[in-house]
Design a protein around this motif. Structure first.
Motif, mmCIF file in Angstrom:
data_model
loop_
_atom_site.group_PDB
_atom_site.id
_atom_site.type_symbol
_atom_site.label_atom_id
_atom_site.label_comp_id
_atom_site.label_asym_id
_atom_site.label_seq_id
_atom_site.Cartn_x
_atom_site.Cartn_y
_atom_site.Cartn_z
ATOM 1 N N VAL A 108 -7.660 5.943 13.000
ATOM 2 C CA VAL A 108 -7.346 4.747 13.783
ATOM 3 C C VAL A 108 -8.115 4.883 15.089
ATOM 4 C CG1 VAL A 108 -5.535 3.333 14.808
ATOM 5 C CG2 VAL A 108 -5.065 4.647 12.724
ATOM 6 N N TYR A 124 -12.346 -0.196 16.356
ATOM 7 C CA TYR A 124 -12.752 -0.412 14.977
ATOM 8 C C TYR A 124 -11.552 -0.563 14.055
ATOM 9 C CZ TYR A 124 -17.114 1.458 16.876
ATOM 10 O OH TYR A 124 -18.214 1.679 17.640
ATOM 11 N N THR A 125 -11.823 -1.154 12.896
ATOM 12 C CA THR A 125 -10.798 -1.225 11.869
ATOM 13 C C THR A 125 -10.490 0.176 11.353
ATOM 14 O OG1 THR A 125 -10.204 -2.341 9.807
ATOM 15 C CG2 THR A 125 -12.440 -1.510 9.969
ATOM 16 N N ASP A 126 -9.279 0.415 10.882
ATOM 17 C CA ASP A 126 -8.867 1.759 10.482
ATOM 18 C C ASP A 126 -9.415 2.121 9.106
ATOM 19 O OD1 ASP A 126 -7.016 -0.208 9.467
ATOM 20 O OD2 ASP A 126 -5.764 1.448 8.786
ATOM 21 N N HIS A 140 -4.370 -1.139 2.301
ATOM 22 C CA HIS A 140 -5.809 -1.443 2.270
ATOM 23 C C HIS A 140 -6.537 -0.336 1.512
ATOM 24 C CE1 HIS A 140 -7.394 1.542 5.141
ATOM 25 N NE2 HIS A 140 -6.329 1.317 5.891
ATOM 26 N N ARG A 178 -9.866 0.691 2.475
ATOM 27 C CA ARG A 178 -11.053 1.102 3.237
ATOM 28 C C ARG A 178 -11.079 2.636 3.245
ATOM 29 N NH1 ARG A 178 -8.804 -3.087 6.046
ATOM 30 N NH2 ARG A 178 -7.741 -1.660 7.495
ATOM 31 N N CYS A 233 -20.545 -1.623 5.087
ATOM 32 C CA CYS A 233 -20.564 -0.831 6.329
ATOM 33 C C CYS A 233 -21.482 0.373 6.207
ATOM 34 C CB CYS A 233 -19.159 -0.337 6.662
ATOM 35 S SG CYS A 233 -17.915 -1.624 6.818
ATOM 36 N N LEU A 260 -18.773 0.310 11.374
ATOM 37 C CA LEU A 260 -17.467 -0.303 11.160
ATOM 38 C C LEU A 260 -17.319 -1.612 11.933
ATOM 39 C CD1 LEU A 260 -15.183 2.843 11.386
ATOM 40 C CD2 LEU A 260 -16.035 1.698 9.330
ATOM 41 N N GLU A 273 -11.623 -4.258 14.767
ATOM 42 C CA GLU A 273 -10.314 -4.591 14.211
ATOM 43 C C GLU A 273 -10.006 -6.069 14.425
ATOM 44 O OE1 GLU A 273 -5.759 -2.782 14.496
ATOM 45 O OE2 GLU A 273 -7.242 -2.404 16.060
ATOM 46 N N ASP A 274 -9.399 -6.688 13.418
ATOM 47 C CA ASP A 274 -9.041 -8.110 13.508
ATOM 48 C C ASP A 274 -8.006 -8.330 14.608
ATOM 49 O OD1 ASP A 274 -10.754 -8.700 11.451
ATOM 50 O OD2 ASP A 274 -9.200 -8.509 9.909
#
Length: 274
Positions: free
Chosen positions: A90, A94-96, A135, A137, A229, A270, A273-274
């Motif tokens: 995390v 960036y998104t995790d 998710h 990812r 990515c 990456l 994060e949204d």
């Protein structure tokens, strides 16, 4: 952008090489297998130049040493299983990600069938973590002790890792009435003489009727959610550290001054994060 480096160092006291390589490649996440160097000694070496800023990120087990150039609390251990350590990355903004670090037993301790059966178990555990975190990812990397073409790597019941991004983007396929998710395995492209680097990551000359000589057992697998990515051109089997070779004159790994494995380097770009 995150830079990853994995190296099975075969219990060699090569902290100086590791530190130089980490600095040269601007590594953000460094993972070592078969490392008997004291973690704090290596940390001092990584930060000796004043440009490292590495932190040690302890694991549940002592199977791997993990270092990061960011807050180690962002890389949370969430599970330690047979031959697999799972982390939840995390890293704001960036998104995790789900990181799976792998070191399967070698063929001197397991048959091909046993390796494949263990891969099935690890695939199930990865999918359980993906379900818990909602998710996929996920990136798996490390020493699989299997080549990309073996059943334990490519079989639908094990890691189901395919050689091309186009197939991986389909995400899954139905096998005997059940859905099996894909991994993308870019290491297929780094095998043999026409690859951009060495023919593999490990050299072993077997005495039997079948010998591959070069093996690509240190690998990176990515779920389809991460394919965009990942730049395969930045995926590299490293053969030198600041112009000092990790190979002998015959082009094989220098098992005296370095390791019997070559390190692998890859990069993920990456999204925020949204």
């Amino acid at each position: 952008m995150l830079n990853f480096l994995f190296w099975n160092i075969n219990r060699k006291p090569i902290a100086h090489l590791i530190a130089r390589l980490a600095r040269e490649r601007r590594v953000d996440i460094l993972v070592l297998a078969e490392c008997e160097i004291d973690p704090m000694t290596l940390l001092i070496e990584l930060n000796r130049s004043g440009r490292g800023n590495f932190s040690f990120s302890p694991d549940y087990s002592e199977r791997f040493l993990v270092y990061t150039r960011f807050n180690p609390n962002w890389l949370r251990p969430i599970g330690d299983y047979d031959s697999l350590s799972v982390r939840h990355l995390v890293h704001p903004p960036y998104t995790d990600l789900i990181l799976g670090i792998v070191h399967l037993p070698s063929k001197s301790h397991m048959s091909d069938g046993d390796q494949s059966d263990l891969a099935i178990r690890l695939r199930e555990r990865i999918e359980r973590v993906e379900s818990e975190l909602s998710h996929s990812r996920t990136v798996l990397f490390g020493d699989f002790n299997m080549n990309p073409f073996e059943r334990g790597m490519a079989g639908s019941e094990s890691f189901h890792s395919v050689m091309d991004r186009s197939t991986a983007r389909e995400e899954s396929r139905i096998v005997q009435g059940e859905r099996r998710n894909f991994f993308y395995n870019p290491m297929w492209s780094l095998m043999g003489d026409v690859s951009k680097g060495p023919p593999g990551t490990y050299y072993y000359r077997q005495s039997g009727t079948l010998s591959y000589f070069w093996h690509t057992i240190d690998q990176v697998l990515l779920r389809p959610a991460l394919v965009e990515c990942f730049d395969p051109e930045r995926m590299t089997v490293l053969t030198d550290v600041e112009h000092d070779s990790l190979l002998r004159d015959n082009g094989r790994p220098d098992t005296i001054n370095a390791s019997d494995h070559l390190p692998i380097f890859f990069r993920l770009e990456l999204p925020p994060e949204d």
